[in-house]
Write a protein that holds these residues in place. Structure first.
Motif, mmCIF file in Angstrom:
data_model
loop_
_atom_site.group_PDB
_atom_site.id
_atom_site.type_symbol
_atom_site.label_atom_id
_atom_site.label_comp_id
_atom_site.label_asym_id
_atom_site.label_seq_id
_atom_site.Cartn_x
_atom_site.Cartn_y
_atom_site.Cartn_z
ATOM 1 N N SER A 94 0.843 -1.196 0.000
ATOM 2 C CA SER A 94 0.000 0.000 0.000
ATOM 3 C C SER A 94 0.879 1.246 0.000
ATOM 4 C CB SER A 94 -0.909 -0.002 1.234
ATOM 5 O OG SER A 94 -1.694 1.163 1.293
ATOM 6 N N VAL A 95 0.489 2.244 -0.804
ATOM 7 C CA VAL A 95 1.230 3.503 -0.863
ATOM 8 C C VAL A 95 0.242 4.665 -0.811
ATOM 9 C CG1 VAL A 95 2.646 5.016 -2.311
ATOM 10 C CG2 VAL A 95 3.192 2.581 -2.124
ATOM 11 N N VAL A 96 0.501 5.599 0.107
ATOM 12 C CA VAL A 96 -0.275 6.836 0.191
ATOM 13 C C VAL A 96 0.681 8.003 -0.023
ATOM 14 C CG1 VAL A 96 -1.714 8.316 1.629
ATOM 15 C CG2 VAL A 96 -1.951 5.822 1.770
ATOM 16 N N ILE A 97 0.459 8.742 -1.097
ATOM 17 C CA ILE A 97 1.251 9.943 -1.380
ATOM 18 C C ILE A 97 0.540 11.130 -0.757
ATOM 19 C CG2 ILE A 97 2.276 11.380 -3.175
ATOM 20 C CD1 ILE A 97 3.351 8.513 -3.158
ATOM 21 N N PRO A 98 1.155 11.845 0.198
ATOM 22 C CA PRO A 98 0.453 12.942 0.876
ATOM 23 C C PRO A 98 0.207 14.136 -0.049
ATOM 24 C CG PRO A 98 2.748 12.858 1.571
ATOM 25 C CD PRO A 98 2.518 11.635 0.726
ATOM 26 N N ASP A 99 -0.705 14.991 0.380
ATOM 27 C CA ASP A 99 -1.120 16.138 -0.433
ATOM 28 C C ASP A 99 0.010 17.124 -0.695
ATOM 29 O OD1 ASP A 99 -3.640 15.042 -0.408
ATOM 30 O OD2 ASP A 99 -4.434 16.383 1.135
ATOM 31 N N SER A 100 1.040 17.115 0.130
ATOM 32 C CA SER A 100 2.140 18.072 -0.023
ATOM 33 C C SER A 100 3.075 17.733 -1.174
ATOM 34 C CB SER A 100 2.950 18.151 1.274
ATOM 35 O OG SER A 100 3.475 16.873 1.601
ATOM 36 N N VAL A 101 3.063 16.483 -1.632
ATOM 37 C CA VAL A 101 3.999 16.058 -2.683
ATOM 38 C C VAL A 101 3.588 16.676 -4.018
ATOM 39 C CG1 VAL A 101 4.827 14.094 -4.030
ATOM 40 C CG2 VAL A 101 4.678 13.928 -1.543
ATOM 41 N N LEU A 102 4.563 17.348 -4.668
ATOM 42 C CA LEU A 102 4.323 17.984 -5.961
ATOM 43 C C LEU A 102 4.779 17.115 -7.118
ATOM 44 C CD1 LEU A 102 5.521 21.616 -5.092
ATOM 45 C CD2 LEU A 102 3.198 20.688 -4.951
ATOM 46 N N THR A 103 5.931 16.479 -6.971
ATOM 47 C CA THR A 103 6.491 15.693 -8.072
ATOM 48 C C THR A 103 6.886 14.301 -7.588
ATOM 49 O OG1 THR A 103 8.718 16.568 -7.672
ATOM 50 C CG2 THR A 103 7.353 17.719 -9.293
ATOM 51 N N ILE A 104 6.636 13.335 -8.450
ATOM 52 C CA ILE A 104 7.043 11.948 -8.208
ATOM 53 C C ILE A 104 8.031 11.589 -9.306
ATOM 54 C CG2 ILE A 104 6.273 9.575 -7.989
ATOM 55 C CD1 ILE A 104 3.505 10.700 -7.216
ATOM 56 N N GLY A 105 9.252 11.253 -8.940
ATOM 57 C CA GLY A 105 10.349 11.110 -9.885
ATOM 58 C C GLY A 105 10.313 9.856 -10.719
ATOM 59 N N GLU A 106 11.220 9.807 -11.670
ATOM 60 C CA GLU A 106 11.369 8.680 -12.590
ATOM 61 C C GLU A 106 11.524 7.360 -11.825
ATOM 62 O OE1 GLU A 106 14.571 7.189 -16.019
ATOM 63 O OE2 GLU A 106 14.829 9.106 -15.000
ATOM 64 N N GLN A 107 10.699 6.386 -12.184
ATOM 65 C CA GLN A 107 10.749 5.034 -11.628
ATOM 66 C C GLN A 107 10.684 5.002 -10.096
ATOM 67 O OE1 GLN A 107 13.268 2.093 -13.542
ATOM 68 N NE2 GLN A 107 13.719 3.492 -15.228
ATOM 69 N N ALA A 108 10.026 5.980 -9.510
ATOM 70 C CA ALA A 108 10.006 6.084 -8.044
ATOM 71 C C ALA A 108 9.436 4.842 -7.367
ATOM 72 C CB ALA A 108 9.219 7.319 -7.624
#
Length: 267
Positions: A94-108
């Protein structure tokens, strides 16, 4: 207890009785290669990662290929997740990306094969190349309204995906962003104007003789001149759109034009 630094004002500690890795401090984490992160010698034992509030970035390769990692906690306040940061973590579910994250990088998070639940926060603006490629067990996905660009192969080979919602902010979907997602049956576009779709933005079939039955909804209301098609090229089916002046909104299913209801809902 192993510990050390992993940024100018960021530290790490590892409880070897529980194999929980904790990242604390303020500011950005360091950037690494696949074998230079400070906890590299322990990575095959780590079961959980906790990033505490105050940390603002997840560094390149920070939590790469941890074979026993089952969970990672990312706090609100993190603004970017670096390339390869959490890639190839096969035990992660399970993965939750919080609201503060703007960019998710290559192959993250690429080839985290056992993720069944993925939540993208409301602040994400760009999803990097192959960021979630091969995350094959998720069945539904919502791209937040904040996102304006989905990069090449960002969700390629997500073969379990059946339902997709594209948020209202999307302006550009790069080539092969959803290629190989052969089980998609429903796509909803919330944007008010059609995004730019590059060649093979969607590849929804493995066979040149089969056009997938995909229901397309355009909740943004694009008007009567938008036509959706499924276009066979080579051994793949490309989903794209064309603008035809004065045309009634239709969708091409298996080579046959269907009227808008229920295939396309324009508002």
């Amino acid at each position: 207890m192993a510990s050390g630094t992993c940024g100018d004002n960021v530290t790490w500690s590892l409880d070897e009785s529980t194999w929980v890795l904790t990242i604390s401090g303020t500011g950005a984490m360091g950037e690494y290669t696949y074998k230079t992160m400070p906890w590299y010698s322990y990575k095959s034992n780590i079961t959980k990662v906790i990033v505490n509030p105050g940390v603002t970035t997840i560094g390149k390769y920070a939590f790469y290929s941890m074979s026993k990692l089952t969970s990672i906690t990312i706090p609100n306040g993190v603004t970017s997740i670096g390339p390869y940061a959490c890639a190839y973590n096969y035990a992660l579910t399970s993965v939750v990306i919080p609201d503060s994250v703007l960019t998710i990088g290559e192959q993250a998070f690429c080839y985290c094969n056992n993720i069944t639940s993925l939540t993208l926060g409301s602040g994400v603006t760009e999803i990097g190349t192959s960021a979630f490629s091969g995350v094959k067990l998720i069945t539904s996905l919502k791209i937040p309204d904040s996102c304006t660009k989905i990069c090449e192969e960002a969700f390629a080979n997500c073969t379990g995906l059946t339902t997709l919602e594209i948020g209202s902010g999307i302006t550009h979907i790069v080539m092969e962003a959803f290629q190989g997602d052969y089980n998609i049956t429903s796509i909803t576009f919330k944007c008010k104007t059609p995004p730019t779709l590059e060649k093979y933005s969607f590849r929804l079939s493995q066979s040149s003789s089969y056009n997938p039955n995909v229901v397309v909804y355009t909740k943004g209301g694009w008007g009567s001149d938008t036509v959706f098609t499924t276009d066979v090229r080579g051994s793949y089916t490309t989903f794209t759109y064309e603008k035809l002046a004065g045309a009634v909104t239709h969708v091409n299913v298996g080579g046959t034009w269907k009227e808008s209801t229920p295939y396309v809902n324009v508002g």
